[in-house]
Structures are given as C-alpha cells and as structure tokens.
Scaffold this motif. Structure first.
Motif, PDB file in Angstrom:
ATOM      1  N   GLY A 138      41.675  28.061  42.251  1.00  0.00           N
ATOM      2  CA  GLY A 138      40.623  28.925  44.033  1.00  0.00           C
ATOM      3  C   GLY A 138      41.794  29.941  44.556  1.00  0.00           C
ATOM      4  O   GLY A 138      42.046  30.520  45.417  1.00  0.00           O
ATOM      5  N   ASN A 139      43.164  29.170  44.444  1.00  0.00           N
ATOM      6  CA  ASN A 139      44.488  29.842  44.496  1.00  0.00           C
ATOM      7  C   ASN A 139      44.821  31.493  43.857  1.00  0.00           C
ATOM      8  O   ASN A 139      45.129  31.870  44.161  1.00  0.00           O
ATOM      9  CB  ASN A 139      45.702  28.623  44.277  1.00  0.00           C
ATOM     10  N   ILE A 140      44.194  30.840  42.496  1.00  0.00           N
ATOM     11  CA  ILE A 140      44.695  32.320  41.837  1.00  0.00           C
ATOM     12  C   ILE A 140      43.390  33.123  42.410  1.00  0.00           C
ATOM     13  O   ILE A 140      44.120  34.571  42.302  1.00  0.00           O
ATOM     14  CB  ILE A 140      44.289  31.720  40.663  1.00  0.00           C
ATOM     15  N   PHE A 141      42.081  33.282  42.209  1.00  0.00           N
ATOM     16  CA  PHE A 141      41.355  34.032  42.597  1.00  0.00           C
ATOM     17  C   PHE A 141      41.642  34.566  44.524  1.00  0.00           C
ATOM     18  O   PHE A 141      41.855  35.600  44.554  1.00  0.00           O
ATOM     19  CB  PHE A 141      39.584  33.971  43.066  1.00  0.00           C
ATOM     20  N   TYR A 142      41.710  33.745  45.973  1.00  0.00           N
ATOM     21  CA  TYR A 142      42.021  34.476  46.707  1.00  0.00           C
ATOM     22  C   TYR A 142      43.675  34.710  47.127  1.00  0.00           C
ATOM     23  O   TYR A 142      43.136  35.485  47.440  1.00  0.00           O
ATOM     24  CB  TYR A 142      42.730  32.438  47.462  1.00  0.00           C
ATOM     25  N   ASP A 143      44.794  34.700  45.574  1.00  0.00           N
ATOM     26  CA  ASP A 143      45.671  35.987  45.580  1.00  0.00           C
ATOM     27  C   ASP A 143      45.666  36.753  45.014  1.00  0.00           C
ATOM     28  O   ASP A 143      46.356  37.469  45.166  1.00  0.00           O
ATOM     29  CB  ASP A 143      46.804  34.906  45.754  1.00  0.00           C
ATOM     30  N   LYS A 144      45.471  37.132  43.944  1.00  0.00           N
ATOM     31  CA  LYS A 144      45.108  37.168  42.845  1.00  0.00           C
ATOM     32  C   LYS A 144      43.969  38.629  42.556  1.00  0.00           C
ATOM     33  O   LYS A 144      44.605  39.885  42.410  1.00  0.00           O
ATOM     34  CB  LYS A 144      45.945  36.796  41.762  1.00  0.00           C
ATOM     35  N   ILE A 163      41.539  42.807  43.185  1.00  0.00           N
ATOM     36  CA  ILE A 163      40.672  44.046  42.738  1.00  0.00           C
ATOM     37  C   ILE A 163      39.420  44.483  42.729  1.00  0.00           C
ATOM     38  O   ILE A 163      38.271  44.695  42.935  1.00  0.00           O
ATOM     39  CB  ILE A 163      40.965  43.725  41.902  1.00  0.00           C
ATOM     40  N   PHE A 164      39.010  42.846  43.413  1.00  0.00           N
ATOM     41  CA  PHE A 164      37.169  42.088  43.305  1.00  0.00           C
ATOM     42  C   PHE A 164      37.445  41.761  45.150  1.00  0.00           C
ATOM     43  O   PHE A 164      37.910  41.115  45.982  1.00  0.00           O
ATOM     44  CB  PHE A 164      36.982  40.874  42.972  1.00  0.00           C
ATOM     45  N   ASN A 165      35.935  41.995  45.118  1.00  0.00           N
ATOM     46  CA  ASN A 165      34.991  42.006  46.374  1.00  0.00           C
ATOM     47  C   ASN A 165      33.933  41.612  46.344  1.00  0.00           C
ATOM     48  O   ASN A 165      32.868  41.790  44.828  1.00  0.00           O
ATOM     49  CB  ASN A 165      34.679  43.060  46.899  1.00  0.00           C
ATOM     50  N   ASN A 166      33.052  39.948  46.629  1.00  0.00           N
ATOM     51  CA  ASN A 166      31.908  39.279  46.481  1.00  0.00           C
ATOM     52  C   ASN A 166      31.638  39.113  44.842  1.00  0.00           C
ATOM     53  O   ASN A 166      30.590  39.352  44.102  1.00  0.00           O
ATOM     54  CB  ASN A 166      31.413  40.484  46.870  1.00  0.00           C
ATOM     55  N   ILE A 167      32.333  38.129  44.226  1.00  0.00           N
ATOM     56  CA  ILE A 167      32.261  38.153  42.862  1.00  0.00           C
ATOM     57  C   ILE A 167      32.646  36.689  42.487  1.00  0.00           C
ATOM     58  O   ILE A 167      33.250  36.378  43.171  1.00  0.00           O
ATOM     59  CB  ILE A 167      32.984  39.053  41.887  1.00  0.00           C
ATOM     60  N   TYR A 168      31.722  36.498  41.603  1.00  0.00           N
ATOM     61  CA  TYR A 168      31.979  34.569  41.295  1.00  0.00           C
ATOM     62  C   TYR A 168      31.601  33.735  43.407  1.00  0.00           C
ATOM     63  O   TYR A 168      31.018  34.584  43.301  1.00  0.00           O
ATOM     64  CB  TYR A 168      33.604  34.728  40.670  1.00  0.00           C
ATOM     65  N   PHE A 169      32.894  33.187  42.838  1.00  0.00           N
ATOM     66  CA  PHE A 169      32.293  31.624  44.566  1.00  0.00           C
ATOM     67  C   PHE A 169      33.417  33.099  45.554  1.00  0.00           C
ATOM     68  O   PHE A 169      33.572  32.394  46.289  1.00  0.00           O
ATOM     69  CB  PHE A 169      32.767  30.908  43.871  1.00  0.00           C
ATOM     70  N   LEU A 170      34.159  34.143  44.661  1.00  0.00           N
ATOM     71  CA  LEU A 170      35.022  34.890  46.037  1.00  0.00           C
ATOM     72  C   LEU A 170      34.133  35.573  46.893  1.00  0.00           C
ATOM     73  O   LEU A 170      33.594  36.292  46.404  1.00  0.00           O
ATOM     74  CB  LEU A 170      36.298  35.448  45.289  1.00  0.00           C
ATOM     75  N   LYS A 187      30.512  26.508  38.607  1.00  0.00           N
ATOM     76  CA  LYS A 187      29.448  27.219  38.028  1.00  0.00           C
ATOM     77  C   LYS A 187      29.470  29.268  37.910  1.00  0.00           C
ATOM     78  O   LYS A 187      28.454  29.205  37.025  1.00  0.00           O
ATOM     79  CB  LYS A 187      28.664  25.631  38.791  1.00  0.00           C
ATOM     80  N   PRO A 188      29.227  29.424  39.414  1.00  0.00           N
ATOM     81  CA  PRO A 188      29.446  30.545  39.231  1.00  0.00           C
ATOM     82  C   PRO A 188      29.853  32.116  37.765  1.00  0.00           C
ATOM     83  O   PRO A 188      29.218  32.814  37.592  1.00  0.00           O
ATOM     84  CB  PRO A 188      29.781  31.141  40.944  1.00  0.00           C
ATOM     85  N   ILE A 189      30.957  31.125  37.416  1.00  0.00           N
ATOM     86  CA  ILE A 189      31.540  32.136  36.205  1.00  0.00           C
ATOM     87  C   ILE A 189      30.279  31.766  35.601  1.00  0.00           C
ATOM     88  O   ILE A 189      30.542  33.111  35.069  1.00  0.00           O
ATOM     89  CB  ILE A 189      33.014  31.627  36.746  1.00  0.00           C
TER      90      ILE A 189
END
Length: 584
Positions: free
Chosen positions: A181-187, A191-198, A217-219
């Motif tokens: 969660g920390n990696i996707f939220y900060d990193k 670059i990404f919008n509305n992908i996986y759970f983000l 699961k979403p990934i």
C-alpha cells in the motif's frame, strides 16, 4: 510491441511482424518512447525475478532465446511461457523487493529512536487512512485499536508508538500489505491513475486506496484479464482496431487512461480534435508493458527518474539500475548527480545526447544532456559539489534550491547571470529581520560564476585562464574590503563587527556595481570604481581593464570583483576562510 527498428544484424519488417508474429514462437517488443522504454525495463526486471526463482530461463543468443532474450533494441518473450506464467505474483514480488526499503514504513519499523522527534517524523504517516483501510480489509481490529490509542492518548504517544511498531513487525501479512500500500500510494501514484486498488479523487486532488478491497486480488484479476486478451490475439477476427504503439490488431477495451499526464482516455477526447473517431487503443502486450513502467524508473526519495539512453536495452538497464541507499536529504542533488555520473561513464566522444525524465508529485520534467553539456558538467564537478547543499527559504514553506537551478541552467543551455543576480540580491536579507533564511555564502555565488565561465570557454579551452582572471579580480575587491576594515577597526571591535561595518559602508557601492554589471553599463561601473580608489588613495588594479574586452569578460570580472568586496576571497596569509554556509 512497438515500432520496429534495426536490431543487431536482423532487419525487422513492420508489416511482416504484424502479419506473422502470432504464428511465431516469440513476441517481439521493441523500444519506443521514454515511458514505453521504462515499461520494457520494468518488465525485464520481473523476468529477472522469475529467473532468480528458477521460473524462467534467459537465452544466450538469437538462436537460443529460451523463455526470454534481449539484444539491441528488441526483447523476445516466449508466448507459451508468458501465457503459463503467474505474472501477478512475480510482479508484486519485484515491486516489493525494489521499493520496500525506500518507504516511510520501512524507516519507521526499523527506527532505533522512539523519542518525540522521531514520533513527529512519522506522525503524518500514522494518520493516513491507508492504514485503517488495510486493517479493515484484513479485519485486523488490533492495529485499529493501537492506531486509535496513538491518536487519542497524547500523553502516552511514545509507548503507543512502540506498540504499533512491535505489532506490525510481528505480523507478516499486515506488514506485507502495508508495504505494498505504501509503495503504490507514494511511488506508483506519481505515474498511475485508477489502476489496481489505487484510485484518484479530483475533489481532494489526491490518490487513495479503496476500502474493503484486497490489495492482491485486483492485481491478479488485472493480469488474468490481460492474458485473456493475449490469447484472443490468435484469432484475428476478434480484433478490428489497431494498437497505437505497435499497429497490431486490438480491441477497444484497452487504452492508456491510467498513465498520468500522458495517457488518453476515449471519454476525455475532444470530438473536433479527434474527428469523433477514437483511435488510441493499445494491444494487451503493450498494455502489460505499460503496467511495468514504475518498476523501470530509478527511485530517489520522493521523485522518480528515468534515463532514456535508448541505443539498446542493455544500455537502458545499465543507466537505470537501482541506487545505493543515500543518507543525503538533498533529493535534487542525488537525482541530477546520479544521471550525470551515469552519463559520464559512457564515452562522451561517442555520445550524441541522453534524455532524462524526472517525475515529482506535480509533473514530468524533461532534460536532454548533450555531449557539450556533459563536458561542462565534468569540468565543473568540484564547483557543483560545493553548491550541492546551498539554498534559501522565504515565506513560510517556500524554498529555493540553488543546485537545482544551476544544473537546470546548464542542461537547458541558459547562462547563470540571472541566478547570480538573484543570489546577490538576497544574500543580505538574513540581516534585515525578515523571514528569509539564507543557507549559502558569497563563495557559493563565486562557484556559480566559475561554472558560467566553464560554459563560455568550452570551445576556446581556456577555462583555467579565465577563472584565474576572476580570482585576481575577486582578490582586488577583497583587498579594498580589508583596507576599509583596517581604517575603521579598533582593538575593542571584534572581527564580526568589523566585517559588518565594512558591509554597511560598501552596501551602496555594491548595489551600484551590481546594477552596472547587470545592465552591461561599463561607464557606470568605471565611474564608481574610480571614485572608490581615489577616495582610498590607491591605484586601480590592471585586472579591471579587462571589462572592456567583451560583455562576458565584463560580467565575469565585474561580478568577481563584487564578490571580493563582499568577502569571498580566501587569504592564505591570514589562514582564514569565510564561512561557507550550505557548502562542504
């Protein structure tokens, strides 16, 4: 897959590739734009993770490609291998291994200090809704209770902080989910919008992690869906549209909307511009490549960097290899220093240019480093190092990073005189009772002038001579300063007060000289210099005659002289150097 290019001895024909690729054993993926190239490098990192886990075999040549192989600008991936692969599992493993040590969570869980300062450092992270969202998903009431206690019991924060750290460290599943969660939220959110759970919420102008949605699961579902599309590639009747990147047949379900500032969604298209006809779809292979884009970037604290030296995949991998852990907090210095040093490792005589992309929390920045630029930077290495920690703060939270401004001037072929003027105007602000905080010295500005001289003398190859003239001019100014201090000092006055008194007496003159240099007014400069030396009954130094040679000489000699008046000269006879705030 993308536009075909020459690869080693093999000439790849786009039409043949398009018609025959699906009958072949391998997908061929070729380098293209910077973002696609970052995806190729990220994709290869996942393949290398598979190789490390004995789940993939890398080929040794074009005749023996095995599961995957790359040569020149082309990556070959075996179709059966890719379709039988649990890609999501190793994608996540690659993401975790590459980024987890660069997260706030890692620093918090491995901190040896739990005092109030350390707690303050991680307080914002512990207030994130991400933690509660993940605890809800895992139905972990204990961590929610600990976080609640931490927020409500202000008198016992230290103990509650220790309990949170201990609990997370002893709960592997929770820790893993928090890291992801920390990696996707900060990193990845850079670059990404509305992908996986983000997801992205325009109303708060920020990203968030969806509640009650398992992060893994979403990934898994995402890459299963991509595989299904890949399988359907075998039947050309399934897809009628063309991939924007590689021109293969595809359908309308896959676009580039998830790429921030770059991707285009069909719903966001202007009908006039696009002639009411949507045509920006990509094939599932290119979609998978773009999904790996963040993995291909170099992670440097709160920014991401990609060096697009696309001569070959090997070169890209070398340029964008991960950094060693840095303790230096100057993100800009680390970022620019990294890309420049890696560029300099190549033979500059064989180098045309290298494109460097920096992604921060607001935008992409693009810089092209030419061969001449690399030569300038290489010749100025010691001066750049000395200004690497120099900056000043103004207002409440605004900061002016001197190193960043200086290096961007070099990269964009701008001169440094505007920066020099800005720093000269602000250097005395710390003495005027305002909110500005100055973390640089007059010597910082002198080093920037030397960098400007290096740029000007690149083709003449007389940098040392011109810098020596600047030193002589600086010493001449410093000699006048010493003379004023000598005439106005007494035994009861300390050196600091003597210097302050000299600054006060010279303030009006310095202002006039700065104005004269900035407007290229030699007459104004000469008139004030004549008055100064006549008043002190001293001869005018010969070095000041060089101001009439050219505008560049005037600006360089004139500025160096002003620096001396402001105290920038190192006097070896007194074994004393001026205080260099912000410099090493």
């Amino acid at each position: 897959m993308t536009k075909t290019k020459k690869s080693s001895q093999h000439e790849l024909n786009l039409e043949d590739n398009q018609n025959n690729n699906l009958e072949n054993e391998y997908f061929e993926i070729n380098l293209d734009t910077f973002l696609f190239n970052a995806g190729v490098i990220g994709f290869i990192e996942v393949l290398e993770e598979l190789k490390e886990n004995h789940k993939a075999n890398k080929g040794a040549s074009l005749d023996e490609k095995k599961d995957f192989y790359y040569e020149g600008q082309t990556l070959y991936v075996n179709k059966k291998f890719l379709l039988n692969l649990d890609f999501a599992k190793y994608y996540l493993k690659t993401v975790y291994n590459k980024f987890y040590k660069n997260t706030i969570l890692y620093k918090m869980l491995n901190t040896n200090k739990t005092d109030s300062e350390s707690i303050k450092k991680y307080d914002n992270f512990l207030k994130r809704t991400t933690l509660i969202t993940i605890s809800d998903t895992l139905e972990d009431d204990k961590i929610k209770e600990l976080l609640s206690n931490y927020q409500s019991d202000k008198n016992n924060k230290e103990n509650n902080f220790k309990e949170i750290i201990s609990y997370i460290n002893n709960n592997e599943k929770l820790k893993y989910y928090l890291y992801i969660g920390n990696i996707f939220y900060d990193k990845f959110s850079l670059i990404f919008n509305n992908i996986y759970f983000l997801r992205y919420n325009p109303s708060i102008n920020g990203h968030y992690i969806q509640k009650n949605i398992d992060l893994i699961k979403p990934i898994n579902d995402y890459f299963i869906k991509i595989k299904e599309y890949i399988i359907q590639l075998d039947n050309k009747n399934n897809y009628k549209d063309k991939c924007l990147i590689c021109n293969l047949n595809t359908n309308k379900d896959l676009d580039m909307a998830f790429l921030i500032d770059v991707g285009i969604a069909e719903g966001r298209k202007g009908s006039v511009y696009w002639n009411c006809n949507s045509d920006v779809f990509i094939c599932p292979i290119c979609y998978m490549i773009y999904s790996c884009v963040p993995i291909g970037f170099i992670n440097i604290k709160n920014i991401m960097v990609f060096i697009n030296d696309n001569d070959s995949i090997e070169s890209l991998i070398s340029m964008n290899s991960p950094l060693k852990e840095e303790e230096d907090n100057n993100t800009n210095y680390i970022a620019y220093n990294t890309m420049i040093n890696r560029a300099l490792e190549l033979k500059t005589k064989e180098l045309d240019s290298i494109q460097v992309i920096i992604r921060d929390n607001t935008k992409y920045s693009f810089n092209t480093i030419s061969k001449d630029t690399l030569k300038i930077i290489k010749s100025c290495d010691k001066y750049l190092s000395k200004i690497s920690k120099s900056y000043f703060k103004y207002g409440k939270d605004e900061s002016f990073n001197i190193y960043k401004e200086c290096i961007e001037n070099i990269l964009n072929n701008r001169n440094q005189y505007s920066l020099i003027l800005t720093l000269l105007k602000n250097i005395d602000n710390k003495h005027e009772g305002n909110n500005n905080k100055i973390f640089y010295s007059i010597n910082t500005i002198f080093n920037i002038l030397k960098i400007q001289i290096a740029k000007e003398t690149l083709k003449e190859n007389n940098m040392s001579e011109k810098i020596n003239y600047a030193h002589i001019a600086c010493k001449s100014g410093y000699d006048v300063r010493k003379e004023l201090i000598k005439k106005n000092s007494n035994e009861e006055t300390d050196d600091k007060k003597n210097n302050e008194e000299a600054d006060n007496k010279l303030r009006g003159l310095v202002y006039k000289l700065i104005n004269a240099v900035n407007t290229s007014n030699r007459d104004l400069f000469s008139t004030n210099i004549a008055r100064l030396y006549t008043g002190l009954n001293l001869p005018i130094p010969n070095i000041l005659g060089r101001i009439f040679i050219s505008d560049e000489d005037f600006k360089n000699i004139g500025n160096a002289y002003i620096f001396g008046l402001k105290g920038a000269f190192y006097d070896k006879t007194e074994n004393q150097e001026n205080n260099n705030e912000g410099e090493e």
